[in-house]
Design a protein around this motif. Structure first.
Motif, PDB file in Angstrom:
ATOM      1  N   GLY A 153       0.647  -1.588  -0.132  1.00  0.00           N
ATOM      2  CA  GLY A 153      -0.467   0.088   0.191  1.00  0.00           C
ATOM      3  C   GLY A 153       0.749   0.942  -0.102  1.00  0.00           C
ATOM      4  O   GLY A 153       0.262   2.414  -1.070  1.00  0.00           O
ATOM      5  N   LYS A 154       2.328   1.209   1.115  1.00  0.00           N
ATOM      6  CA  LYS A 154       2.972   2.474   0.840  1.00  0.00           C
ATOM      7  C   LYS A 154       3.281   2.974  -0.592  1.00  0.00           C
ATOM      8  O   LYS A 154       3.704   3.761  -0.755  1.00  0.00           O
ATOM      9  CB  LYS A 154       3.953   2.561   1.768  1.00  0.00           C
ATOM     10  CG  LYS A 154       3.663   2.119   3.395  1.00  0.00           C
ATOM     11  CD  LYS A 154       4.435   2.437   4.265  1.00  0.00           C
ATOM     12  CE  LYS A 154       3.782   3.199   5.709  1.00  0.00           C
ATOM     13  NZ  LYS A 154       3.593   4.387   4.884  1.00  0.00           N
ATOM     14  N   LEU A 155       3.746   1.624  -1.755  1.00  0.00           N
ATOM     15  CA  LEU A 155       4.261   1.646  -2.193  1.00  0.00           C
ATOM     16  C   LEU A 155       3.880   2.279  -3.483  1.00  0.00           C
ATOM     17  O   LEU A 155       4.390   3.013  -3.901  1.00  0.00           O
ATOM     18  CB  LEU A 155       5.186   0.307  -2.935  1.00  0.00           C
ATOM     19  CG  LEU A 155       6.850  -0.001  -2.022  1.00  0.00           C
ATOM     20  CD1 LEU A 155       7.209  -1.220  -2.471  1.00  0.00           C
ATOM     21  CD2 LEU A 155       7.873   1.838  -1.672  1.00  0.00           C
ATOM     22  N   THR A 156       2.848   1.194  -3.918  1.00  0.00           N
ATOM     23  CA  THR A 156       1.361   2.192  -4.195  1.00  0.00           C
ATOM     24  C   THR A 156       0.988   3.634  -4.653  1.00  0.00           C
ATOM     25  O   THR A 156       1.012   4.024  -4.656  1.00  0.00           O
ATOM     26  CB  THR A 156      -0.136   1.285  -3.964  1.00  0.00           C
ATOM     27  OG1 THR A 156       0.394  -0.356  -4.685  1.00  0.00           O
ATOM     28  CG2 THR A 156      -0.517   1.835  -5.598  1.00  0.00           C
ATOM     29  N   ALA A 157       0.794   3.777  -3.585  1.00  0.00           N
ATOM     30  CA  ALA A 157      -0.032   5.161  -2.561  1.00  0.00           C
ATOM     31  C   ALA A 157       1.252   5.941  -3.589  1.00  0.00           C
ATOM     32  O   ALA A 157       1.014   7.508  -3.232  1.00  0.00           O
ATOM     33  CB  ALA A 157       0.209   5.199  -0.916  1.00  0.00           C
TER      34      ALA A 157
END
Length: 265
Positions: free
Chosen positions: A133-137
């Protein structure tokens, strides 16, 4: 007498939705800084292309002592279109270092050091989903902003190359003119994530990510120079260099997930 069934309690908000809201709130300042940077550089490039370069083109044809010359041609080394264009190109070509420092320090390292990450993992968000989620965001706005900057930069340089001194083989033009720019931003993000997980502390991860990205960036500057020999034309070299960046970016991403899973078993 049969007892009536108890009324169902209100359904709590899904943990995933709560985690997404927390993620957006936590990194909203970084997103705003990135948006301001993209808009500022885009506006600066458009000003050069639409106003400054056309004005400078007319200077050789104006009388030196005319009012029009004084109004349009009295520029210094800090306002000369070519100098400003080169400065913006250099800043964009090394922006991946800043992304790596942010990803290693604020995106990953700070949350591991403060225990915020472990708290999220206890709320039905697995470590892998947390990192994904962090990398995608972070990756989505980086790619979108980097793509816009590359589009505007490439358009401005292509239209004004007769007036600008820089050759397309120079790094300050070659890097920010195509997909190599967003690829380098993704590389910085991946290296930052790996450093953050490996070190688990804000400042060490920030420094290590920035240093590794800078050294790699300087190495790549020399590594893709030989491509100008067998490959002909800007796009052939640009796409080959982009592939050279995406491979280690993918490796760093896989390494970050592997290391996180190993440490959270």
């Amino acid at each position: 007498m049969t007892a009536l069934p108890a009324a169902p309690s209100p359904t709590p908000a899904p943990a995933a939705a709560s985690a997404h809201r927390s993620l957006r709130r936590l990194h909203r300042p970084a997103l705003l800084v990135w948006a301001v940077f993209v808009l500022l550089v885009t506006g600066w490039l458009l000003w050069l292309h639409l106003s400054e370069v056309p004005a400078e083109r007319t200077c050789p044809h104006l009388p030196f002592d005319s009012e029009e010359y004084a109004a349009n041609c009295d520029y210094s080394a800090f306002t000369d279109a070519n100098n400003v264009f080169n400065f913006l190109g250099e800043a964009l070509s090394y922006s991946c270092v800043a992304v790596a420092a942010w990803a290693g320090g604020a995106l990953i390292g700070r949350e591991l050091e403060s225990g915020t990450a472990k708290l999220a993992w206890t709320q039905s968000v697995s470590p892998v989903r947390w990192l994904a989620g962090k990398l995608t965001a972070a990756a989505l706005p980086l790619v979108a902003g980097g793509g816009l900057l590359a589009l505007v930069f490439g358009r401005a340089w292509t239209s004004d190359q007769d007036w600008l001194v820089s050759n397309w083989t120079y790094d300050r033009v070659f890097v920010p003119r195509g997909p190599l720019l967003p690829a380098l931003l993704l590389f910085g993000l991946a290296v930052g994530a790996l450093a953050g997980i490996a070190l688990g502390r804000t400042l060490p991860a920030l420094g290590a990510a920035a240093a590794v990205t800078l050294v790699t960036r300087l190495y790549l500057r020399e590594a893709w120079k030989p491509l100008h020999g067998p490959l002909h034309g800007f796009w052939a070299v640009q796409l080959s260099a982009t592939a050279m960046v995406l491979v280690p970016a993918a490796a760093a991403t896989v390494g970050a997930f592997w290391l996180l899973r190993r440490r959270t078993r």
